[in-house]
Structures are given as structure tokens and as C-alpha cells.
Write a protein that holds these residues in place. Structure first.
Motif, mmCIF file in Angstrom:
data_model
loop_
_atom_site.group_PDB
_atom_site.id
_atom_site.type_symbol
_atom_site.label_atom_id
_atom_site.label_comp_id
_atom_site.label_asym_id
_atom_site.label_seq_id
_atom_site.Cartn_x
_atom_site.Cartn_y
_atom_site.Cartn_z
ATOM 1 N N ILE A 61 0.839 -1.204 0.000
ATOM 2 C CA ILE A 61 0.000 0.000 0.000
ATOM 3 C C ILE A 61 0.869 1.246 0.000
ATOM 4 O O ILE A 61 0.491 2.273 -0.544
ATOM 5 N N ILE A 62 2.068 1.167 0.597
ATOM 6 C CA ILE A 62 2.961 2.330 0.574
ATOM 7 C C ILE A 62 3.383 2.625 -0.856
ATOM 8 O O ILE A 62 3.355 3.775 -1.309
ATOM 9 N N LEU A 63 3.731 1.577 -1.600
ATOM 10 C CA LEU A 63 4.124 1.764 -3.001
ATOM 11 C C LEU A 63 2.970 2.374 -3.800
ATOM 12 O O LEU A 63 3.136 3.363 -4.519
ATOM 13 N N LEU A 64 1.784 1.779 -3.657
ATOM 14 C CA LEU A 64 0.649 2.241 -4.458
ATOM 15 C C LEU A 64 0.207 3.642 -4.057
ATOM 16 O O LEU A 64 -0.100 4.473 -4.914
ATOM 17 N N SER A 65 0.176 3.926 -2.745
ATOM 18 C CA SER A 65 -0.311 5.256 -2.369
ATOM 19 C C SER A 65 0.723 6.316 -2.737
ATOM 20 O O SER A 65 0.351 7.421 -3.124
ATOM 21 N N SER A 66 2.007 5.986 -2.712
ATOM 22 C CA SER A 66 3.007 6.961 -3.149
ATOM 23 C C SER A 66 2.828 7.271 -4.626
ATOM 24 O O SER A 66 2.975 8.416 -5.059
ATOM 25 N N MET A 67 2.506 6.246 -5.381
ATOM 26 C CA MET A 67 2.265 6.461 -6.797
ATOM 27 C C MET A 67 1.054 7.381 -6.992
ATOM 28 O O MET A 67 1.052 8.263 -7.854
ATOM 29 N N TYR A 68 0.064 7.172 -6.152
ATOM 30 C CA TYR A 68 -1.139 8.009 -6.186
ATOM 31 C C TYR A 68 -0.772 9.477 -5.929
ATOM 32 O O TYR A 68 -1.193 10.371 -6.669
ATOM 33 N N TRP A 69 0.064 9.728 -4.900
ATOM 34 C CA TRP A 69 0.468 11.121 -4.628
ATOM 35 C C TRP A 69 1.206 11.688 -5.824
ATOM 36 O O TRP A 69 0.947 12.810 -6.258
ATOM 37 N N THR A 329 -8.878 5.656 -8.443
ATOM 38 C CA THR A 329 -7.643 5.054 -7.952
ATOM 39 C C THR A 329 -7.875 4.322 -6.642
ATOM 40 O O THR A 329 -7.361 3.217 -6.430
ATOM 41 N N ALA A 330 -8.676 4.949 -5.775
ATOM 42 C CA ALA A 330 -8.994 4.294 -4.508
ATOM 43 C C ALA A 330 -9.671 2.955 -4.781
ATOM 44 O O ALA A 330 -9.452 1.975 -4.050
ATOM 45 N N ALA A 331 -10.462 2.888 -5.854
ATOM 46 C CA ALA A 331 -11.147 1.638 -6.181
ATOM 47 C C ALA A 331 -10.152 0.547 -6.555
ATOM 48 O O ALA A 331 -10.310 -0.606 -6.144
ATOM 49 N N VAL A 332 -9.116 0.914 -7.317
ATOM 50 C CA VAL A 332 -8.109 -0.088 -7.677
ATOM 51 C C VAL A 332 -7.372 -0.558 -6.429
ATOM 52 O O VAL A 332 -7.125 -1.749 -6.241
ATOM 53 N N MET A 333 -7.041 0.395 -5.553
ATOM 54 C CA MET A 333 -6.333 0.019 -4.330
ATOM 55 C C MET A 333 -7.195 -0.892 -3.467
ATOM 56 O O MET A 333 -6.708 -1.801 -2.807
#
Lengths: 498, 334, 155
Positions: A61-69, A329-333
Motif C-alpha cells: 500500500i505504501i508503493l501504491l499510495s506513493s504512486m497516487y500522490w 484510484t482508490a477503487a483499484v487500491m
């Protein structure tokens, strides 16, 4: 102060060499997909998803949320430099960001956008930290009638701002609604307004419309002017970045108001797009510099950016706490959460403390990493403005084409985009406003669905819109916002006459 | 296309699949494979496709990379229509549900399920009747009685219009003789939150769509639409697990079975070896531990229906749905 | 030369035609508002009426307006100089594929200005098409059309 303790525990999980490296990687990839229209954050996150199957859920989740930012920040770059918003939520940033960049101040525009975005995101994380459970319970109060009222509020605060003939605004708005209705209707399941084109059953994607209306439309306007051989004269100046960041406290009131709107829309959940439009509309109405909006006014960048990012951040909260994603994006996560073996829902905060607080801690860190990285890139991006028009114009056409095509691998979308380009040009040329059109495309069908769901619940009676205090308040505020400009114009006419 | 013609076509496809079963599987993918998901990210169908992708990638069952593409437009029709346009390309695999054959019956669409080559149904999702935690009724029978007593009937939320959720709602209201006002939302997750907030009276979500809400104490299941109770698994709440949920027949609502298959398709005009390749691949996927984990975790029922059997399954379901749809006046003229 | 009045009239006619199409198309979906809810054609029908009504008003206002000249001849020429090649680029994608079309289009657009030498323009155009290929097909696995030419070459 349980939350503070939990947060410190979260930091102890999030701060490790591996996690910081993942953040850097995620933010970098995020900026890349954010800058390229058509890729976008949801795409990037779903591409990275398979890589995370073998990881610890926290690392993933850290990887994905960083990508989101990273993607959220990157999305503003093309909006400001080329008038091409890669995501629905960065449309409002073009209104003042692009004029300011054209005016030879791309560095200032980018730095203003990034620092207000960072402020908004930070406020969003703080909100998640201190008020998670309260926020979740507020979100439950929202049924179809309340949803409709929220969308109405977004329209009311944005539409009716004057500047263009009201009939033209009305036509633009109605065209947006009609475009939003194309495709399968959620409430009845039937196919609408495809006008004989079978493929249109999928609806008109927002990105396709915006690539045409903004990207191509702006090129067609710009080409008329004599600016062929030279680019915009902009100096690459690092000091300008710091100066702009240092100037931000001057706009504290706009920042706070926009962030509040953003957090509120992120939770309710009206989403980041509605938040940025609403914030821009309100800022224009209440700012002392309201007349300068649309001509490169800093507040016109701060308002949508702060609201967009605070909404984007707080939209992660309903996802974790309720299992409703506040953005694509939240949906993919959320899909990722399921695969990693976690169930989003009311108990995630209790069952998976390490995961949740590790994620929240990484939001603080990830945002710091992201804002430092994008501020460093500002002069580089700003230098793009110096490329002469005759080179950049065909490149923009290609990028818009690729962006429109890759939305759903469809050539029809490319042709639609060119059509929207001509419409965007004509509208701009004869003063039809494009912003209400875009707003209607983005939230028009959601508003209609909510209204019709409410009518199913109430048996066709409008009484449902004043059935409880919450919905009554929302509707009343929306109506007041709609009527205020009307009264103001009438008042000023009377004053002028007497 | 008339219904009989559809059956003939379906049988043709199944004959093809039969010969396929005996042919030697020589074909192998030569470029990256696209998994087309007929739903948005995060939903049941999306998780299904990504679970298959996960297993294949982890155990390196194919050499080529897999890209998952969401085509949720038109309630999934976008994905199927896209697949139709990819005739002859075995690198485009579409993932869906029974909406592949149900949706063309109730909406004017530019495809029919006969434009696709069926591969397999790999898992059956279950349906339960959910009510708010503090609702007074404890059994389906009480629920029916309460709905009868309320003027205007109960409000039932669900995902999409004229799809499985609404189909089941119509079946319940007919079987029990009660009025249910169906309110369609974009997805099951939204229907679950609307129930938690008390904006609707009940929904018929899949287990995975409402698991978190049950555990969190905002809603509870009254009964499951299956002839048997679900397997036990871990405890969900302090005292209950899935096997504590009675079947709907036990609980006083005579609908013995209602499930939703999750299905895999290729475009039309693919060769028999290509079909065999994917049937074998999906079989291999089902043998891996991660697949079993996915099935248990989402409380679905693993199944493997392919070839002839799948064609027969589709044919029966088409008949059943056609009957209800024509009674409700949902059918569209082609 | 194009007068502002003509642009107003063209736009109003376009929006009006769209309004008519929306009205006709939405009547097929059923217009109703009852206890059973709101019919799926109702709102599109209403928006269609608004579009048509507004377009008529704009048409009348446009017809009586003075306006003056919106585009002078050199502007029209420059405008067409961007729009026509862009349209051709899009039109040739199904035939040549995106990458070949991109390279040709970028080369043509730059070379015609004569600021860069043909060799420089060609090198830049090919490099740009290659960069798009690497970024999309390699890094992000997004497949762009290879066109009829691509399938002819077995790609």
C-alpha cells in the motif's frame, strides 16, 4: 490520544530503508503517469498491482499510495503548461494555471500549485488521523437524496458566476448533461442517446472530452496568434520556486477555505472533481481579486489545487472505513486490499492496526517525498514552455490522440476527441463557457442517478429533499448560492438606475 | 436473432469445444495477453480476473505477460462489444458473469453471447438476504411478514438494473407475495453502505460485498440462497461464521438456489487448440493453493464448467431468465 | 475571412442539431414521472428541450448581432495549417498505425516551417515516435494501434 500513539507506532513501521525507497519509486512513477495524459493514476496503480502480490500488505500500500500522490501532483503539470488536464480533478487548475504559464510565469504557476496541493493533502491526512471514526459515521448519513443535494451544491457554487451570456451558459450546461447521459443508464439498465452508434453504449469518457475541448481546442485558438517560431520566454529560476513557496502564507484564508471544502467533499463523498470546481467557484465569488480569475490569478490556482488534494486524500478514508472508494484510484487500491487478504470495512481499523496506521504514517512521509520531488522538477517542466510552438503543437496533437485512444483502446474515441476539439474552439471563440459543460459531463449522470434513486425511495415525491435536517440544509445552501448572484445583479441595476 | 437460433449456435460452439477437448493443445500465446474485465476496478469480477492473473503470474503458467484492462462502460457491455470486435485474436480474454447472456436480453446491445467463445465458468458467487443489524426480524419469514405489513412495501437495494440482483428481488417478491421496491446502485459495495445508513431496508449482496459490514456490526444476513449452508470457515463475528446462516428454505423463503457464475470467454473465430489451451490453463489455475485461498476468502463456491456442460448451463439459464424477463416486460425487441 | 456572426450562427446550428437528436433519441426511452420513479428518457428529453430552446435564442441573437470580423485571412490560413494535418494524421492511423503516422506528421509539421533542416526534423520525428513506443508499449504495456500496415508486416 490513542490515535497519536497509534500514529507513532505507524511511523515506526513506515520508516525503513525499504519503505523510503518504495516511496521514492512510487512517487517517481506516479509523476510519470500523471504527466502523460491517458495513463493517469488508476492505470498506473493497476499496472503496479501484480507486482505487489508477493509483498507485505503495508509495503504494497505504501508503493501504491506513493504512486497516487505522485500522479496527483503530475496531473497538474500538463494542466498548467499545455491546458491539458490529465485527470478530471485537475480541470479547474487550468483556468488560472494555464494563463499564468502563458504569461511567462510557468515556474510560479507550478510552484503555487504544488505547494497548495501539499497543504491540502497534509490537512487531509491530519483529518484522517484525528477523526477517522467520526468521519465514517458522517458518511453513512448520505443516502441518494443527500448525494443529490451535494451535487446540486457543487453546481450551484460554480454555475451562475456571470461573465458570459446566461443562455449560452445554460446551453453548455445542458449539452454536458446530455453527453453524461449517453450509454447505459444505471437506474433503468436501458441504452440511451447512442444515436445509432453501437460503440457509444460505453458512454463518452471524460478524458476524451477534455483532451478535445481543452487540449486541441486551445491549440486551435493559439495557432491564430502569431507566435510561431518563438516559445514563451520563461527563465529557469530556482529562486522563484522558493519565493513562491515563501509567499503562500499570504493566501492563508483561501488555503484554509479550499482545504475545508476539499475535506468535506472527500468524505461526503462528492469526490475531488466536484471539490475542485466548487472551491474555485467559491473563491472567485468571495475573493477580493475575483475579477482577475481566469487571467492567471494565484488564488485561482490555490483554490482548486488545495481542494483537489485534500479531497483526494480524505477520499481514502471512506475506502478504508466503509469499503466505498472515493475515487477511481482508490477503487483499484481497494481491489488490492482484497487480494492481499484484507477486508475494507468498519473493522479494518481494529483488526489491522499495523496496516492502517502504517498507511497513514506513510501518507505523511509520502507527501513530503512527493512535494520535494515535484518542487525540484519545477524548473525542468517550466523549461518545456520555451519549446517553439511549431514543434510543440504536433506533439500535443499526438499526445492527446494517444491519451484519448488509450482510455479504452478505441479509435472512435480519437474521432470524438477531434470533434470535441472543434467544439472547444467554437465555444471559446463565441464565448460559450466550457467549465460548466465539463462539470456536467463529470457529475451530471451521478446527480441524475441520485435524483432518480431518491424518487424510487420516496415514491416519486419531492418531499424527500426536505425530509431531514441534513438534506434540508444542503438544499437550502445550494439554492441560496444559486440566487445570490441573481440578487446582486438586480441590486446593482437598481442602484445604477437611481 | 431468435432464441432457437441462439441455442443452435450455442450447441455448435459446444460441439466445437468437444472436438477441442480431444485435440492436442499445441497452441501457445505469442504475445502479451489482455484480460478484459467487464466491470470497474475493485468489484467481484475485477477481483476474479486479478486472482486468475495473480495465480498465473506467481506460478509462471504462461511465459507472456498479462495486462488487466477494465472496460466497465455500459454495465459491462463495453467489454463484451470490444471482445466481439477482436474476433480471431486469442490474446484477448474477457472475464464476466452471467450478464454475458442476460444483458443482451434486456438492453439493446450490439452483441450477443453467441458472438463470443465460452471457455469456462470457474466460480459461483452466492447471494444472501441482508438486513440492518438492529432490524426486528430474525428470519426470512419475519422479514416477509414485516414487508407485508408495511404500506408501500420494502426497499431493496442492489447492483445495476435488470441484472442478477433485480432478478432475485423479483423472484423473492413473487415467491413471498410481497411488494419490494428495487433501487439500483452502481455496485454491491454502495448498496451495503446504503443499508448500513438505513436508507434501504435490505439488499441481496454477495458474501464478499458485505463481509466487512457484517463483521463491523452494521448489518447481518438472514439467509443464503442455496440448498446447502455455506462452508464453515473462520468466525466472522464473535459468535457466528458463514455456516450459521440458514438457507432461505430453512428460514421460510422458498427459493432453493440462486447463484451467479463468474465466466471466462474468448472472441469468436479462435481455433480449437486455442480454446483447449485456455481450458487447460484455467484448470491449472484452479489447482493452485492461491486460488483456493481466493475462493474461501470471498466465500464463493469453486466450480469448473467448460465445453458441452457450459453450453448446456448457459442454455438453461437463458430459458429461466427469459421467462422472468418476459413476465416483467424487460425484453427488448431485436 | 470569417465574420463573428457566421461563427455564432454555425455554433447555434450545431448545438440546435444536437438538441434535436437528443430529443428524438430520448423519446425512445420513455418519459414519465410517477410513483414508479422517473423514466430513463425524462431528463435527457428535458435537457434536449433546453438545448434546442437556447440554440434558437442564440441563433436569433447571432443573426441580428453586428459582430465584425472574427478571423482574418492569414489567421484562417494558419488555423487550417494546424487543423488539416492533424485531421489527416488521425485519419491515417487505421492505415499506417500510430507510430508511422506520428513520425510522418511530426516530420511534416516541423519541416514545413523551414527553421530546422529536413534531416534534423526527420531525426526528431523518428525519435519522438520511438519514445512514445518505448514509454507506452514497453514500460506501461498500453498497446497503441499498429494499423493495416502493421498487420501486413506481421506486427
Amino acid at each position: 490520544m490513542d490515535n497519536l500513539e497509534a500514529l507513532l507506532h505507524g511511523f515506526s513501521i513506515a520508516i525503513s530503508v525499504q519503505h523510503i525507497l518504495l516511496m521514492l519509486l512510487g512517487v517517481f512513477l506516479g509523476i510519470v503517469v500523471g504527466v502523460l495524459p491517458g495513463l493517469g493514476a488508476p492505470n498506473g496503480v493497476s499496472l503496479l498491482l501484480p507486482l505487489t502480490f508477493g509483498m507485505q500488505p503495508v509495503s504494497a500500500i505504501i508503493l501504491l499510495s506513493s504512486m497516487y500522490w505522485g500522479a496527483l501532483f503530475g496531473g497538474s503539470v500538463t494542466s498548467i503548461l499545455f491546458n491539458i488536464p490529465g485527470e478530471p480533478s485537475s480541470v479547474a487548475t487550468t483556468f488560472d494555471g494555464y494563463p499564468m504559464a502563458r504569461d511567462g510565469r510557468p515556474t510560479t504557476a507550478l510552484a503555487t500549485a504544488f505547494s497548495s496541493a501539499a497543504f491540502g493533502a497534509f490537512a487531509g491526512v491530519v483529518l484522517i488521523t484525528v477523526a477517522a471514526s467520526w468521519v465514517a459515521s458522517v458518511a453513512l448519513e448520505f443516502g441518494p437524496a443527500e448525494y443529490f443535494a451535494v451535487y446540486l451544491l457543487a453546481f450551484a457554487s460554480f454555475v451562475g458566476m456571470g461573465g458570459t451570456p446566461p443562455v449560452k451558459t445554460l446551453v453548455a450546461l445542458a449539452i454536458g448533461f446530455a453527453i453524461a447521459a449517453i450509454g447505459i443508464d444505471t437506474v433503468s439498465g436501458s441504452v440511451r442517446l447512442t444515436m445509432g452508434v453501437d460503440e457509444l453504449v460505453k458512454g463518452v469518457n471524460f478524458v476524451v472530452a477534455v483532451m478535445g475541448l481543452f487540449g486541441i481546442g486551445e491549440l486551435l485558438i493559439a495557432v491564430e496568434e502569431e507566435m510561431h517560431v518563438r516559445g514563451v520566454n520563461s527563465k529557469v529560476d530556482w529562486r522563484e520556486v522558493f519565493r513562491t513557496v515563501g509567499n503562500m502564507p499570504k493566501y492563508w484564508w483561501t488555503l484554509l477555505r479550499s482545504t475545508a471544502i476539499g475535506c468535506w467533499m472527500g468524505i461526503t463523498p462528492g469526490g475531488p472533481t466536484a471539490a475542485s470546481f466548487m472551491s474555485y467557484g467559491i473563491a472567485k465569488r468571495f475573493s477580493r481579486n475575483g475579477a482577475n480569475f481566469g487571467k492567471g490569478e494565484p488564488e485561482g490556482i490555490i483554490a482548486p489545487e488545495a481542494a483537489d488534494h485534500s479531497a483526494g486524500t480524505s477520499a481514502l478514508l471512506p475506502m478504508l472505513a466503509l469499503g466505498i472508494p472515493g475515487s477511481a484510484t482508490a477503487a483499484v487500491m481497494m481491489g488490492g486490499l482484497m487480494i492481499w487478504g484484507l477486508n475494507p470495512g468498519p473493522t479494518l481499523f481494529v483488526d489491522q492496526k499495523d496496516f492502517v496506521w502504517g498507511l497513514i504514517a506513510s501518507m505523511y512521509l509520502g507527501n513530503v517525498v512527493a512535494v520535494l520531488m515535484v518542487l525540484l522538477t519545477v524548473p525542468l517542466f517550466a523549461a518545456l514552455m520555451r519549446v517553439p510552438f511549431f514543434i510543440i503543437a504536433p506533439l500535443i496533437v499526438v499526445i492527446c490522440t494517444v491519451g484519448a485512444y488509450s482510455v479504452s483502446n478505441s479509435y472512435l474515441d480519437v474521432m470524438l476527441m477531434m470533434g470535441f476539439g472543434v467544439v472547444g474552439y467554437l465555444f471559446k471563440k463565441v464565448q460559450y463557457p466550457i467549465a460548466p459543460l465539463v462539470l456536467a459531463i463529470v457529475i451530471g449522470d451521478k446527480a441524475e442517478d441520485a435524483f432518480r434513486q431518491a424518487m424510487l425511495l420516496s415514491g416519486g415525491s419531492l418531499r424527500i429533499f426536505y425530509a431531514n435536517a441534513l438534506v434540508t440544509t444542503l438544499v437550502t445552501v445550494a439554492i441560496i448560492l444559486l440566487l445570490v448572484p441573481l440578487f446582486l445583479t438586480m441590486y446593482s441595476k437598481v442602484v445604477r438606475r437611481s | 436473432m431468435s432464441l432457437t437460433a441462439r441455442y443452435v449456435a450455442a450447441c455448435g460452439v459446444s460441439l466445437l469445444a468437444l472436438t477441442v477437448g480431444q485435440a492436442k493443445a499445441d497452441w501457445k500465446p505469442t504475445k502479451s495477453i489482455e484480460f478484459v474485465v467487464t466491470a470497474g476496478p475493485g468489484g467481484g469480477t475485477d477481483n476474479f480476473a486479478r486472482a486468475v492473473q495473480n495465480v498465473i503470474t506467481k506460478h509462471k503458467l504462461i511465459d507472456q505477460p498479462i495486462v488487466v484492462v477494465n472496460k466497465p462502460g455500459g454495465s459491462g457491455a463495453e467489454g463484451y462489444i470490444y471482445e466481439k470486435s477482436q474476433a480471431g485474436d486469442p490474446h484477448k480474454v474477457v472475464f464476466g458473469t452471467s450478464n454475458a447472456w442476460q444483458q443482451p436480453m434486456v438492453a439493446k446491445l450490439a452483441y450477443n453471447y453467441t458472438d463470443l467463445t465460452p471457455i469456462a465458468a470457474m466460480v459461483q458467487d452466492e447471494f444472501l438476504l441482508w438486513v440492518k443489524q438492529d432490524a426486528p426480524y430474525k428470519t426470512a419469514k419475519d422479514y416477509v411478514a414485516a414487508a407485508n405489513a408495511k404500506a408501500g412495501g420494502f426497499k431493496m437495494g442492489g447492483a445495476q438494473s435488470k441484472d442478477t440482483d433485480e432478478l432475485l428481488t423479483r423472484m423473492i417478491s413473487k415467491e413471498a407475495g410481497i411488494k419490494l421496491v428495487y433501487v439500483p446502485f452502481k455496485g454491491g459495495g454502495e448498496a451495503a453502505v446504503q443499508l448500513a445508513g438505513g436508507h434501504i431496508d435490505s439488499n441481496v449482496n454477495n458474501p464478499s460485498e458485505s463481509l466487512g459490514q457484517w463483521r463491523g456490526g452494521t448489518q447481518r444476513p438472514l439467509c443464503v440462497f442455496n440448498s446447502k449452508r455455506l462452508p464453515k470457515g473462520d468466525k466472522i463475528t464473535a459468535t457466528e461464521s458463514w455456516s450459521d446462516v440458514p438457507t432461505c428454505v430453512e428460514s421460510g423463503l422458498n427459493i432453493p438456489m440462486f447463484q451467479q457464475p463468474r465466466t471466462v470467454w474468448l472472441p469468436s473465430k479462435v481455433t480449437p487448440d486455442q480454446v483447449t489451451f485456455y481450458i487447460n490453463l484455467m484448470k491449472k489455475v484452479q489447482e493452485q493453493p492461491e486460488w483456493k485461498e481466493y475462493v474461501t476468502h470471498t466465500s464463493q463456491t469453486s466450480t469448473f464448467i467448460a465445453g458441452d456442460e457450459f453450453a448446456k448451463f448457459i442454455k438453461e439459464d437463458v430459458e429461466r431468465v427469459h421467462k422472468i424477463a418476459s413476465e416483467e416486460g424487460w425484453l427488448v425487441s431485436k | 475571412m470569417v465574420s463573428r456572426r457566421n461563427l455564432e450562427l454555425i455554433t447555434a446550428l450545431l448545438t440546435g442539431a444536437f438538441g434535436v437528436a437528443v430529443i428524438i433519441s430520448s423519446t425512445e426511452n420513455g418519459i414519465s414521472w410517477s410513483e414508479e420513479g422517473v423514466g430513463s428518457g425524462t431528463f435527457p428529453f428535458l435537457t434536449g428541450l433546453v438545448i434546442l430552446g437556447g440554440s434558437i435564442v442564440n441563433l436569433v441573437r447571432g443573426a441580428v448581432s453586428e459582430g465584425g470580423i472574427a478571423l482574418h485571412a492569414p489567421e484562417v490560413k494558419r488555423w487550417l495549417g494546424l487543423f488539416v494535418p492533424a485531421t489527416l494524421f488521425v485519419a491515417f492511423i487505421p492505415l499506417l498505425g500510430l507510430y508511422v503516422s506520428t513520425a510522418l506528421y511530426v516530420f511534416g509539421s516541423i519541416a514545413v516551417h523551414g527553421v530546422w533542416s529536413n534531416v534534423k526534423a526527420a531525426a526528431f520525428a523518428i525519435a519522438f515516435a520511438a519514445a512514445v513506443y518505448i514509454l507506452f508499449e514497453w514500460m506501461f504495456l498500453v498497446y497503441l494501434p499498429h494499423g493495416w500496415l502493421g498487420s501486413l508486416l506481421g506486427w
